[in-house]
Design a protein around this motif. Structure first.
Motif, PDB file in Angstrom:
ATOM      1  N   ILE A  71       0.850  -1.205   0.000  1.00 50.42           N
ATOM      2  CA  ILE A  71       0.000   0.000   0.000  1.00 50.42           C
ATOM      3  C   ILE A  71       0.881   1.249   0.000  1.00 50.42           C
ATOM      4  CG2 ILE A  71      -1.676   1.332   1.357  1.00 50.42           C
ATOM      5  CD1 ILE A  71      -2.793  -1.406   2.305  1.00 50.42           C
ATOM      6  N   LEU A  72       1.941   1.207   0.812  1.00 54.91           N
ATOM      7  CA  LEU A  72       2.854   2.352   0.882  1.00 54.91           C
ATOM      8  C   LEU A  72       3.496   2.623  -0.479  1.00 54.91           C
ATOM      9  CD1 LEU A  72       4.436   4.455   2.611  1.00 54.91           C
ATOM     10  CD2 LEU A  72       6.154   2.694   2.969  1.00 54.91           C
TER      11      LEU A  72
ATOM     12  N   LEU B 138       3.042   5.965  -2.624  1.00 57.60           N
ATOM     13  CA  LEU B 138       4.189   6.791  -3.013  1.00 57.60           C
ATOM     14  C   LEU B 138       4.275   6.911  -4.529  1.00 57.60           C
ATOM     15  CD1 LEU B 138       6.889   5.658  -0.423  1.00 57.60           C
ATOM     16  CD2 LEU B 138       5.501   7.732  -0.395  1.00 57.60           C
TER      17      LEU B 138
ATOM     18  N   ALA C 272       1.674   9.368  -5.442  1.00 55.28           N
ATOM     19  CA  ALA C 272       2.147  10.697  -5.031  1.00 55.28           C
ATOM     20  C   ALA C 272       3.177  11.214  -6.030  1.00 55.28           C
ATOM     21  CB  ALA C 272       2.750  10.619  -3.629  1.00 55.28           C
TER      22      ALA C 272
ATOM     23  N   GLU D 124      20.099  22.357 -12.625  1.00 55.06           N
ATOM     24  CA  GLU D 124      19.326  21.188 -12.183  1.00 55.06           C
ATOM     25  C   GLU D 124      17.979  21.108 -12.873  1.00 55.06           C
ATOM     26  OE1 GLU D 124      16.504  19.074  -9.477  1.00 55.06           O
ATOM     27  OE2 GLU D 124      16.525  21.218  -9.868  1.00 55.06           O
TER      28      GLU D 124
ATOM     29  N   GLU E  13      24.623  19.796  -6.234  1.00 54.13           N
ATOM     30  CA  GLU E  13      23.512  19.734  -5.284  1.00 54.13           C
ATOM     31  C   GLU E  13      22.594  18.537  -5.535  1.00 54.13           C
ATOM     32  OE1 GLU E  13      21.229  23.309  -5.849  1.00 54.13           O
ATOM     33  OE2 GLU E  13      20.955  22.912  -7.965  1.00 54.13           O
ATOM     34  N   GLU E  14      22.762  17.871  -6.664  1.00 55.61           N
ATOM     35  CA  GLU E  14      21.858  16.763  -7.000  1.00 55.61           C
ATOM     36  C   GLU E  14      22.385  15.435  -6.478  1.00 55.61           C
ATOM     37  OE1 GLU E  14      20.075  16.863 -11.088  1.00 55.61           O
ATOM     38  OE2 GLU E  14      21.656  18.346 -11.353  1.00 55.61           O
ATOM     39  N   ASN E  15      21.477  14.473  -6.378  1.00 56.28           N
ATOM     40  CA  ASN E  15      21.937  13.119  -6.097  1.00 56.28           C
ATOM     41  C   ASN E  15      21.170  12.110  -6.950  1.00 56.28           C
ATOM     42  OD1 ASN E  15      19.621  11.993  -4.519  1.00 56.28           O
ATOM     43  ND2 ASN E  15      20.165  13.702  -3.188  1.00 56.28           N
TER      44      ASN E  15
ATOM     45  N   ALA F  69      19.859   9.268  -6.307  1.00 53.45           N
ATOM     46  CA  ALA F  69      18.645   8.660  -5.755  1.00 53.45           C
ATOM     47  C   ALA F  69      17.397   9.440  -6.158  1.00 53.45           C
ATOM     48  CB  ALA F  69      18.753   8.584  -4.243  1.00 53.45           C
TER      49      ALA F  69
ATOM     50  N   LEU G  30      10.188  11.450  -6.334  1.00 54.48           N
ATOM     51  CA  LEU G  30       9.463  12.046  -5.202  1.00 54.48           C
ATOM     52  C   LEU G  30      10.426  12.800  -4.280  1.00 54.48           C
ATOM     53  CD1 LEU G  30       6.684  12.153  -3.732  1.00 54.48           C
ATOM     54  CD2 LEU G  30       7.456  10.196  -2.407  1.00 54.48           C
ATOM     55  N   LEU G  31      11.648  12.295  -4.171  1.00 56.54           N
ATOM     56  CA  LEU G  31      12.638  12.944  -3.309  1.00 56.54           C
ATOM     57  C   LEU G  31      12.956  14.359  -3.791  1.00 56.54           C
ATOM     58  CD1 LEU G  31      15.196  10.029  -2.743  1.00 56.54           C
ATOM     59  CD2 LEU G  31      13.347  10.749  -1.242  1.00 56.54           C
ATOM     60  N   ARG G  32      12.770  14.584  -5.084  1.00 57.04           N
ATOM     61  CA  ARG G  32      13.038  15.916  -5.636  1.00 57.04           C
ATOM     62  C   ARG G  32      11.785  16.788  -5.670  1.00 57.04           C
ATOM     63  NH1 ARG G  32      12.899  20.200  -6.600  1.00 57.04           N
ATOM     64  NH2 ARG G  32      13.873  21.502  -8.188  1.00 57.04           N
TER      65      ARG G  32
ATOM     66  N   HIS H 201       8.783  16.391  -4.046  1.00 59.11           N
ATOM     67  CA  HIS H 201       7.816  16.304  -2.948  1.00 59.11           C
ATOM     68  C   HIS H 201       7.338  17.678  -2.508  1.00 59.11           C
ATOM     69  CE1 HIS H 201      10.542  17.625   0.304  1.00 59.11           C
ATOM     70  NE2 HIS H 201      11.447  17.283  -0.571  1.00 59.11           N
ATOM     71  N   SER H 202       8.233  18.686  -2.602  1.00 60.40           N
ATOM     72  CA  SER H 202       7.860  20.007  -2.079  1.00 60.40           C
ATOM     73  C   SER H 202       6.829  20.712  -2.963  1.00 60.40           C
ATOM     74  CB  SER H 202       9.099  20.878  -1.910  1.00 60.40           C
ATOM     75  OG  SER H 202       9.799  20.951  -3.125  1.00 60.40           O
TER      76      SER H 202
ATOM     77  N   TRP I 251       3.926  19.746  -3.247  1.00 57.96           N
ATOM     78  CA  TRP I 251       2.598  19.440  -2.726  1.00 57.96           C
ATOM     79  C   TRP I 251       1.787  20.695  -2.447  1.00 57.96           C
ATOM     80  CZ3 TRP I 251       1.076  21.352   1.963  1.00 57.96           C
ATOM     81  CH2 TRP I 251       2.070  21.744   2.847  1.00 57.96           C
TER      82      TRP I 251
END
Lengths: 346, 532
Positions: A15-16, A20, A23, A125, A152-154, A156, A162-164, A166-167, A169
């Motif tokens: 479900i998670l 995600l 999302a 970026e 500044e990037e990675n 992952a 989503l790690l990039r 997410h903000s 939202w």
């Protein structure tokens, strides 16, 4: 008890992951109404999945996706083409996009716009994301990401966007939900149409530089691109699209270095900046004061370059091939409708 | 390698996996290796310092142990030949030797900490003095490296040495085992400051993977990330904006700072400790709790029993009590009683020990006058409260119903929260006069209160929707802490209900990933206490 634990953990984990995933779909930028160039890269795969191949592939930055119109190239010369362009596409990104393209098809000619040779290191970026996010996952994409990441990037955040994003939202709009699972087409085989006219006003030229040497890495990637084309039986043609703005000035010193490289490596290089034969009128053929061509300028450029492609490189006229012409005539019709529609709106 | 980095999560996953896959007798060497890799990745130049602390402490403890054993054996074998006085004298001589070893080790290690952390501060002050007296030649201030967590591991290791000296813990005979105690990686970033007697044996024990070991630890880690990324790092953006331009943020903004910085530092520090405790728990190791609902405290004294508990108890056990009862202090007390009367005389040792303890506590937090003033203000509040205690008691007895009411309890809690919050802004501005000036604006810059209602708060870099998320998150943290003691939520109770447990974990992960302030544009790498 152990079984119950395992089942509940797996169930919740699934479900998670689903949550995600959804999302991520919502939060990733859609590039449908603004910054449409961000949607260009993914459109190629629709074309490739349909099995459509191309005689000519363009790679490069905005100067290719704003300067050449594949449907016009078809209509006038019977040449099938696709532009694998994206905003501020760096030379190593062009290389990896080309490498990926060869996985899908075998074009006769590859056209590369040399503006990006001036960049010796990762730049921005946001532009990286526009080029790389929607590339299909493969070793090629991984290599392209590694070559392109700014400090500044990675990595992952490319695997899990989503790690990039997410903000985002708190800035989501209706578009983010509407285009969760699908996208509208924004280009015509990679050409991003701009119909507005913003004439060039100033005669200002580029500012003087301390050092005019083009970075070594640019030539290394040109070598790699040349080798890649040779291995895949394609001819590499270097071009410099026409621009007329001090902001993106193409210096004579740079031009001479590219000319020398082309000569040394037996490649053709066309600089269209001062090419009178194209017939550009900078009071009418640009949509941003001379940085890029609008649709009127791009059509002129396409007509001029199409002639070179067919006469110099002998790219075959396929208009008599019924299987191909059915598809491409439709593309041309769509292009004309879009152009007229866009003009009507104005 | 910051706790909040993807690299750390990968490092942790690999470490935990290997930890339970390898033979159990090699578990602790693996932890040592992991700790040193973690520390090396934080900064290769840090290693010689932690190694020096380890080696010097190892030899000091072993020498003290041998001395104790020698003393014991000697007295044992000469029991019949020695008089009581001879035994006493012999013991005193041996103890003095051990004391010298202890002092040498303390000087070396606190010396390293002092030089690295306080040289710049000391020289800057000397330069100011030179300037004040009209001098021209200033001493150049060197820029020295400050190894990650040096205050934490130095204090923990020196605590161990003092305990060995006091015979309250056994000296570690294997240097590698001691190295693990000093460098145990979950604790390196921001403590807690563990005691050897509580932590060490757990580090070397054999641990078996089980649901009840790994699951609560993992949930605690998620809880820590939630606090750190959703609350602390979101508020940090606004706090930074206020602190960086004080002239534009007076009055109401200072009140905002007092409240929000309290929330930020709580979420940041307890979040980091949750990650530490959770990681250790996943490895089968119980690390001491460092917080116990500090904002429920009704007095400053109580607050310091609940906030950064291990640091408070370290200073109590190794500074306050030894100083209060040391011989010079006893002499001073005697002298004061004779000259100034019993009431004053008995207070002097306590006052002096309290002042020294809080001065050092302030200094421990950082090399700056703001930290020293902060420490001394804490001291002042505690001493004044202590002096006013009879008054409070009289009031409480007279108004028993009020003193026992919930309303009075809440009043005391709010008062303590605000008091601690006010002096904590010294840490924000890091400039003593500016802090006092800014606090003063609360009483005259009334126009700034309009900004509370005209949307100006969102100009601080945190949108209204982000505030909404932070407030909801704070309510969740508050509700959890009200329902349970700190950390108890993550105990076996929740683990015995796997479905609920899994939903909590999934919810925390999803909320943190979506609403957390991390990635480009945020600086989530630093924990506030890792700088101390």
């Amino acid at each position: 008890m152990v079984k119950k634990r395992i089942i509940s953990v797996i169930a919740v984990l699934l479900i998670l992951i689903l949550l995600l995933y959804l999302a991520t779909l919502i939060l990733m930028p859609k590039y449908m109404s603004v910054s449409k160039e961000g949607a260009l890269i993914s459109e190629y795969y629709t074309e490739a999945d349909l099995g459509n191949t191309h005689q000519v592939i363009f790679v490069g930055d905005c100067e290719v996706y704003e300067s050449f119109v594949p449907p016009v190239l078809w209509n006038e010369y019977g040449i099938t083409s696709y532009i694998r362009g994206s905003a501020q596409q760096l030379i190593w990104q062009s290389y990896y996009l080309l490498e990926e393209t060869f996985e899908y098809e075998s074009p006769d000619v590859v056209v590369f716009n040399v503006l990006s040779v001036k960049y010796g290191e990762p730049q921005n970026e946001a532009y990286n994301r526009m080029t790389l996010d929607k590339m299909r996952w493969s070793k090629i994409k991984a290599d392209a990401i590694k070559a392109s990441m700014t400090e500044e990037e990675n990595f992952a955040s490319y695997i899990f966007p989503l790690l990039r994003f997410h903000s985002r939202w708190n800035e989501l709009g209706a578009e983010d939900f509407r285009y969760m699972f699908k996208r509208d087409k924004v280009s015509h085989n990679g050409y991003l149409m701009q119909t507005s006219v913003v004439p060039k006003e100033s005669d200002r030229v580029g500012e003087e530089l301390m050092d005019y040497s083009l970075p070594e890495i640019g030539f290394e990637y040109l070598d790699k691109m040349k080798k890649l084309c040779e291995e895949n039986g394609a001819e590499l043609v270097l071009i410099k699209s026409p621009t007329n703005s001090w902001k993106f000035w193409w210096y004579d010193e740079w031009d001479r270095q590219i000319e020398a490289y082309a000569e040394k490596n037996g490649l053709d290089y066309y600089n269209f900046i001062d090419e009178e034969g194209v017939g550009l009128d900078w009071s009418r053929d640009t949509y941003d004061g001379g940085i890029h061509l609008n649709v009127y300028g791009a059509e002129k450029m396409t007509l001029y370059f199409g002639k070179i492609l067919s006469e110099v490189y002998g790219v075959e006229d396929l208009r008599t091939d019924d299987g191909i012409s059915g598809v491409w005539d439709k593309k041309y019709d769509d292009y004309i409708k879009a152009k007229e529609g866009s003009a009507d709106k104005k | 390698m910051a706790f909040t980095s993807v690299e750390f999560i990968c490092f942790l996953a690999v470490t935990v996996l290997l930890y339970y896959l390898i033979p159990k007798r090699t578990q602790w060497p693996l932890l040592l290796l992991a700790s040193y890799i973690f520390y090396f990745l934080a900064g290769g130049w840090y290693l010689p310092f932690i190694a020096t602390t380890t080696v010097s402490s190892y030899f000091a403890a072993v020498i003290m142990l041998r001395s104790s054993e020698k003393e014991k054996n000697y007295i044992e074998s000469n029991r019949d030949n020695m008089s009581k006085d001879e035994r006493k004298t012999y013991k005193a001589v041996q103890k003095k030797k051990r004391f010298r070893i202890l002092v040498a080790a303390l000087i070396l290690n606190f010396g390293i900490l002092g030089v690295l952390k306080y040289t710049g501060f000391t020289l800057s002050n000397i330069n100011s003095l030179i300037g004040f007296f009209g001098g021209q030649d200033k001493i150049s201030v060197p820029s020295l490296i400050l190894p990650l967590g040096i205050s934490f591991y130095t204090f923990q290791t020196m605590g161990y040495l003092i305990d060995v000296y006091r015979n309250t813990t056994t000296a570690e005979k294997n240097i590698f085992r001691l190295a693990l105690f000093v460098s145990f990686f979950p604790q390196l970033v921001q403590g807690p400051i563990s005691r050897h007697s509580e932590l060490a044996s757990q580090l070397y024990e054999k641990h078996t993977a089980s649901w009840s070991v790994i699951a609560p630890g993992a949930l605690r880690v998620c809880w820590g990330y939630f606090k750190k990324l959703v609350i602390a790092d979101t508020l940090m953006v606004a706090i930074k904006a206020i602190v960086e331009s004080p002239a534009e943020h007076e009055g109401m903004y200072v009140v905002y700072l007092i409240i929000m910085y309290s929330a930020e530092i709580y979420a940041d520090f307890t979040g980091g400790i949750d990650i530490t405790i959770g990681v250790a728990q996943m490895l089968g190791i119980r690390v001491t709790e460092n917080f116990n609902r500090p904002f429920c405290s009704k007095s400053t004294k109580e607050y310091w029993r609940r906030w950064h508990i291990t640091m408070g108890s370290w200073f109590s056990d190794y500074v306050f009590y030894p100083v209060s009862i040391c011989k010079p202090m006893q002499k001073l007390s005697k002298f004061s009683r004779a000259k100034l009367g019993a009431a004053v005389g008995k207070r002097i040792p306590v006052y002096l020990a309290t002042i020294l303890t809080w001065f050092l506590t302030g200094l421990w937090h950082g090399a700056g006058w703001n930290f020293i003033v902060w420490g001394l203000l804490n001291c002042l509040i505690i001493l004044v409260s202590q002096e006013l205690q009879p008054l409070y008691d009289r009031f409480n007895n007279k108004h028993k119903a009020l003193a026992d009411s919930r309303g009075w309890e809440v009043f005391c809690q709010v008062r303590t929260f605000l008091l601690m919050g006010i002096i904590r802004i010294l840490d924000c501005y890091r400039d003593v006069p500016l802090t006092f000036k800014m606090f003063g604006t609360v009483f005259y810059s009334f126009s700034s209160w309009r900004d509370l209602f005209n949307g100006s708060l969102s100009d601080l870099g945190v949108s209204l929707s982000q505030y909404a998320v932070v407030i909801v998150a704070i309510i969740i943290v508050w509700a959890v802490s009200r329902k349970t003691e700190e950390g108890a939520l993550f105990g076996e109770k929740l683990c015995s209900r796997p479905l609920l447990f899994s939903f909590c974990a999934a919810g925390l992960i999803a909320a943190t990933l979506i609403f957390g302030s991390y990635g480009i544009g945020y600086d989530a790498s630093q924990f506030i206490y890792s700088q101390f």
